[in-house]
Write a protein that holds these residues in place. Structure first.
Motif, PDB file in Angstrom:
ATOM      1  N   GLN A 106      33.042  21.906 -37.773  1.00 52.48           N
ATOM      2  CA  GLN A 106      33.973  22.976 -38.143  1.00 52.48           C
ATOM      3  C   GLN A 106      34.827  23.379 -36.944  1.00 52.48           C
ATOM      4  OE1 GLN A 106      32.027  26.416 -39.736  1.00 52.48           O
ATOM      5  NE2 GLN A 106      33.931  27.425 -40.284  1.00 52.48           N
ATOM      6  N   MET A 107      34.246  23.373 -35.766  1.00 50.11           N
ATOM      7  CA  MET A 107      35.001  23.701 -34.565  1.00 50.11           C
ATOM      8  C   MET A 107      36.062  22.634 -34.282  1.00 50.11           C
ATOM      9  SD  MET A 107      31.829  25.107 -32.251  1.00 50.11           S
ATOM     10  CE  MET A 107      32.678  25.058 -30.700  1.00 50.11           C
ATOM     11  N   ARG A 108      35.698  21.355 -34.452  1.00 49.66           N
ATOM     12  CA  ARG A 108      36.666  20.277 -34.235  1.00 49.66           C
ATOM     13  C   ARG A 108      37.811  20.350 -35.244  1.00 49.66           C
ATOM     14  NH1 ARG A 108      32.197  16.756 -34.361  1.00 49.66           N
ATOM     15  NH2 ARG A 108      31.136  16.968 -32.382  1.00 49.66           N
ATOM     16  N   VAL A 112      39.057  23.444 -31.793  1.00 57.01           N
ATOM     17  CA  VAL A 112      38.336  24.032 -30.669  1.00 57.01           C
ATOM     18  C   VAL A 112      37.662  22.916 -29.891  1.00 57.01           C
ATOM     19  CG1 VAL A 112      36.456  25.584 -30.007  1.00 57.01           C
ATOM     20  CG2 VAL A 112      37.971  26.176 -31.903  1.00 57.01           C
ATOM     21  N   GLU A 113      37.800  22.953 -28.569  1.00 60.89           N
ATOM     22  CA  GLU A 113      37.185  21.945 -27.712  1.00 60.89           C
ATOM     23  C   GLU A 113      35.676  22.165 -27.665  1.00 60.89           C
ATOM     24  OE1 GLU A 113      37.149  18.604 -25.538  1.00 60.89           O
ATOM     25  OE2 GLU A 113      38.950  19.528 -26.350  1.00 60.89           O
ATOM     26  N   THR A 114      34.911  21.130 -28.024  1.00 64.43           N
ATOM     27  CA  THR A 114      33.448  21.221 -27.978  1.00 64.43           C
ATOM     28  C   THR A 114      32.937  20.521 -26.728  1.00 64.43           C
ATOM     29  OG1 THR A 114      33.209  19.212 -29.287  1.00 64.43           O
ATOM     30  CG2 THR A 114      33.251  21.303 -30.486  1.00 64.43           C
ATOM     31  N   LEU A 130      26.790  27.997 -30.359  1.00 61.89           N
ATOM     32  CA  LEU A 130      27.021  29.285 -31.028  1.00 61.89           C
ATOM     33  C   LEU A 130      27.897  30.215 -30.188  1.00 61.89           C
ATOM     34  CD1 LEU A 130      23.528  30.061 -32.592  1.00 61.89           C
ATOM     35  CD2 LEU A 130      25.640  29.490 -33.797  1.00 61.89           C
ATOM     36  N   ALA A 131      27.702  30.196 -28.877  1.00 60.30           N
ATOM     37  CA  ALA A 131      28.514  31.054 -28.011  1.00 60.30           C
ATOM     38  C   ALA A 131      29.988  30.654 -28.079  1.00 60.30           C
ATOM     39  CB  ALA A 131      28.001  30.985 -26.575  1.00 60.30           C
ATOM     40  N   ILE A 132      30.255  29.355 -28.021  1.00 49.52           N
ATOM     41  CA  ILE A 132      31.638  28.890 -28.122  1.00 49.52           C
ATOM     42  C   ILE A 132      32.202  29.196 -29.498  1.00 49.52           C
ATOM     43  CG2 ILE A 132      33.100  26.827 -28.117  1.00 49.52           C
ATOM     44  CD1 ILE A 132      31.178  25.666 -26.000  1.00 49.52           C
TER      45      ILE A 132
END
Length: 146
Positions: A106-108, A112-114, A130-132
């Motif tokens: 979902q972040m990608r 959002v950079e993982t 989770l923090a990111i």
């Protein structure tokens, strides 16, 4: 030496873990992190205050017991960091591994950079993810999993 590294890892883990109300029912880390920080703030004063009252009421004949009680009170927050240090290196169960993968996916999708590590291995990886996610995604990203 291993004890000190565990305490340091627990402190790092407590700083990374996102203390959010929706995680209370899923993980005990929220309570441990909050109680440990409260303990470091208030327990040294409580230990000195109770030692003073016990020394005043009981006398110097109980100095050994008073010191033992003070050391016990002062060690309570360290026990929290120890637990967090052990927990941070504990391997994730398969259900949490897949959940962490879904959050990273979902972040990608949102751009959002993982992290470079694609496979979450332990609770420390979950805490970082989770923090990111809480910093970069909107506040409703947790809603499907609650």
């Amino acid at each position: 030496m291993k004890l000190f590294t565990l305490l340091q890892e627990g402190r790092r883990y407590s700083l990374v873990w996102p203390v959010k109300p929706e995680l209370n029912s899923l993980f005990p880390e929220n309570k441990i992190v909050q109680l440990t920080s409260l303990g470091f703030r208030y327990l040294p004063g409580l230990a000195v205050l109770t030692a003073f009252f016990q020394l005043t009421l009981l006398g110097s004949g109980f100095t050994g017991q008073i010191l033992a009680m003070m050391l016990f009170i002062l060690s309570l927050p360290l026990q929290g960091w120890y637990w967090l240090g052990v927990r941070s290196s504990t391997r994730l169960p398969p259900t949490l591994v897949s959940w962490c993968r879904q959050i990273r996916q979902q972040m990608r999708e949102q751009g959002v950079e993982t992290q470079a590590v694609n496979e979450p291995r332990n609770y420390s990886d979950l805490a970082n993810t989770l923090a990111i996610a809480y910093k970069q995604l909107d506040k409703t990203f947790m809603r499907p999993w609650l």
